[in-house]
Write an enzyme that holds these catalytic residues in place. Structure first.
Site, PDB file in Angstrom:
ATOM      1  N   HIS A 156     -65.531  47.065  -6.974  1.00  0.00           N
ATOM      2  CA  HIS A 156     -65.826  48.116  -7.949  1.00  0.00           C
ATOM      3  C   HIS A 156     -67.055  48.962  -7.607  1.00  0.00           C
ATOM      4  O   HIS A 156     -67.497  49.758  -8.430  1.00  0.00           O
ATOM      5  CB  HIS A 156     -66.023  47.497  -9.335  1.00  0.00           C
ATOM      6  CG  HIS A 156     -64.747  47.028  -9.972  1.00  0.00           C
ATOM      7  ND1 HIS A 156     -64.198  45.795  -9.703  1.00  0.00           N
ATOM      8  CD2 HIS A 156     -63.916  47.631 -10.860  1.00  0.00           C
ATOM      9  CE1 HIS A 156     -63.082  45.647 -10.416  1.00  0.00           C
ATOM     10  NE2 HIS A 156     -62.879  46.740 -11.118  1.00  0.00           N
ATOM     11  N   SER A 182     -58.991  44.823  -8.429  1.00  0.00           N
ATOM     12  CA  SER A 182     -59.299  44.517  -9.817  1.00  0.00           C
ATOM     13  C   SER A 182     -58.166  43.676 -10.417  1.00  0.00           C
ATOM     14  O   SER A 182     -57.796  42.650  -9.853  1.00  0.00           O
ATOM     15  CB  SER A 182     -59.532  45.826 -10.595  1.00  0.00           C
ATOM     16  OG  SER A 182     -60.130  45.567 -11.856  1.00  0.00           O
ATOM     17  N   GLU A 220     -64.970  39.458  -6.041  1.00  0.00           N
ATOM     18  CA  GLU A 220     -65.724  40.599  -6.561  1.00  0.00           C
ATOM     19  C   GLU A 220     -65.458  40.661  -8.060  1.00  0.00           C
ATOM     20  O   GLU A 220     -64.530  40.033  -8.558  1.00  0.00           O
ATOM     21  CB  GLU A 220     -65.307  41.903  -5.868  1.00  0.00           C
ATOM     22  CG  GLU A 220     -63.883  42.362  -6.150  1.00  0.00           C
ATOM     23  CD  GLU A 220     -63.729  43.189  -7.418  1.00  0.00           C
ATOM     24  OE1 GLU A 220     -64.630  43.995  -7.729  1.00  0.00           O
ATOM     25  OE2 GLU A 220     -62.710  43.014  -8.115  1.00  0.00           O
TER      26      GLU A 220
END
Length: 305
Positions: A275, A116, A210
């Site tokens: 995630h 992230s 992502e």
């Protein structure tokens, strides 16, 4: 276009009894989830070390920029610490990039794990130090991680296997086969590195993206910005992880198909990386082959030594 070949700096692999240091380079977090995640790492056979200052909250940050950078620098310098796992992502990792002691990090290469917002750190440790890093679960996400996530983490950090990854929900967006070092991570975070001294080059690389909670038009806008900035020149392959809460999978695939329609590179989607409920650990900085037709991403060597 010339491609600069560099030998990746692989960190020493973990063995039972090794000490993992925990750092919070971004947002604050739930102490209950943190404690559960620590228990998971201990159940794997590792010791865990962290400073009580890790629980500092300063608005949407886990302490000042100087404090968060200092934690990272100290853990790299500490010879008792064999790996560093981030507590949480969120926001703030970019703010410490200019405060890191890259010379210390170069002298003490070790495993560094996160995803992230932590993608900013994973990227810069590669570009500035040549260090192989690991896009994988963090302490708070290990709290409720499934067996597949935990096994994949151990396989990447504590074994000499050459990893081979297959998408759980594979979609061949563009067929083909290509080889190169793996780079990438969270699309939003990496997009925001464009125009900074810390922006990576994807020339000759297989890039992985992502994201979470980004509407389709924002994904389109970020890819358009990166494309216009020349980020994708020389790219040899593209791997898509999870895009949680970003709309329909078909729509995400359509955006990437349109954006890379003339690139002449393989594009494979549907990996449980990021995630999603399952978060497979992927090493960044070492060579792999992407075979979109066979739906495989195969690494040429182990990620650790």
């Amino acid at each position: 276009m010339d491609i600069e070949k560099k030998i990746p700096v692989k960190p020493p692999r973990l063995v039972p009894g090794d000490t993992i240091g925990i750092v919070a380079p971004a947002s604050p977090f739930s102490q209950a989830r943190f404690n559960k995640g620590v228990a998971v790492l201990e159940s794997m056979g590792f010791r865990v070390s962290f400073d009580d200052d890790i629980f500092i909250e300063q608005g949407y940050l886990a302490g000042t920029d100087a404090q968060r950078a200092d934690f990272i620098n100290r853990l790299f310098a500490d010879q008792k610490i064999k790996a560093i796992v981030c507590a949480r992502g969120g926001f703030g990792a970019m703010r410490v990039l200019a405060l890191l002691d890259y010379e210390v990090i170069k002298k003490h290469p070790k495993i560094f794990v996160g995803y992230s917002d932590i993608s900013a750190l994973l990227s810069v440790l590669d570009t500035r130090c040549g260090l192989v890093t690991f896009h994988g679960p963090m302490v708070t996400t290990l709290a409720d991680a499934g067996q597949e996530t935990k096994e994949a983490l151990l396989a990447a950090l504590a074994s000499d296997v050459k990893l081979e990854l297959a998408p759980a929900n594979g979609r061949v967006i563009k067929p083909g086969r290509a080889s190169g070092p793996i780079a990438g991570g969270n699309l939003t975070t990496l997009c925001h590195l464009v125009g900074t001294p810390f922006a990576p080059s994807y020339n000759g690389k297989i890039v992985f993206f992502e994201d979470k909670g980004e509407a389709a038009y924002r994904i389109d806008r970020m890819l358009s910005q990166m494309k216009l900035a020349g980020c994708f020149e020389g790219l040899v392959g593209l791997v898509l992880g999870s895009f949680e809460d970003c709309g329909e999978f078909d729509e995400i695939c359509r955006i990437f198909a349109e954006m890379f329609k003339d690139a002449g590179i393989p594009v494979l989607a549907g990996f449980d990386i990021g995630h999603s409920k399952t978060n497979i650990t992927i090493p960044l900085g070492i060579e792999a082959t992407l075979d979109a037709d066979q739906q495989r991403l195969t690494f040429h060597e182990s990620a650790t030594v």
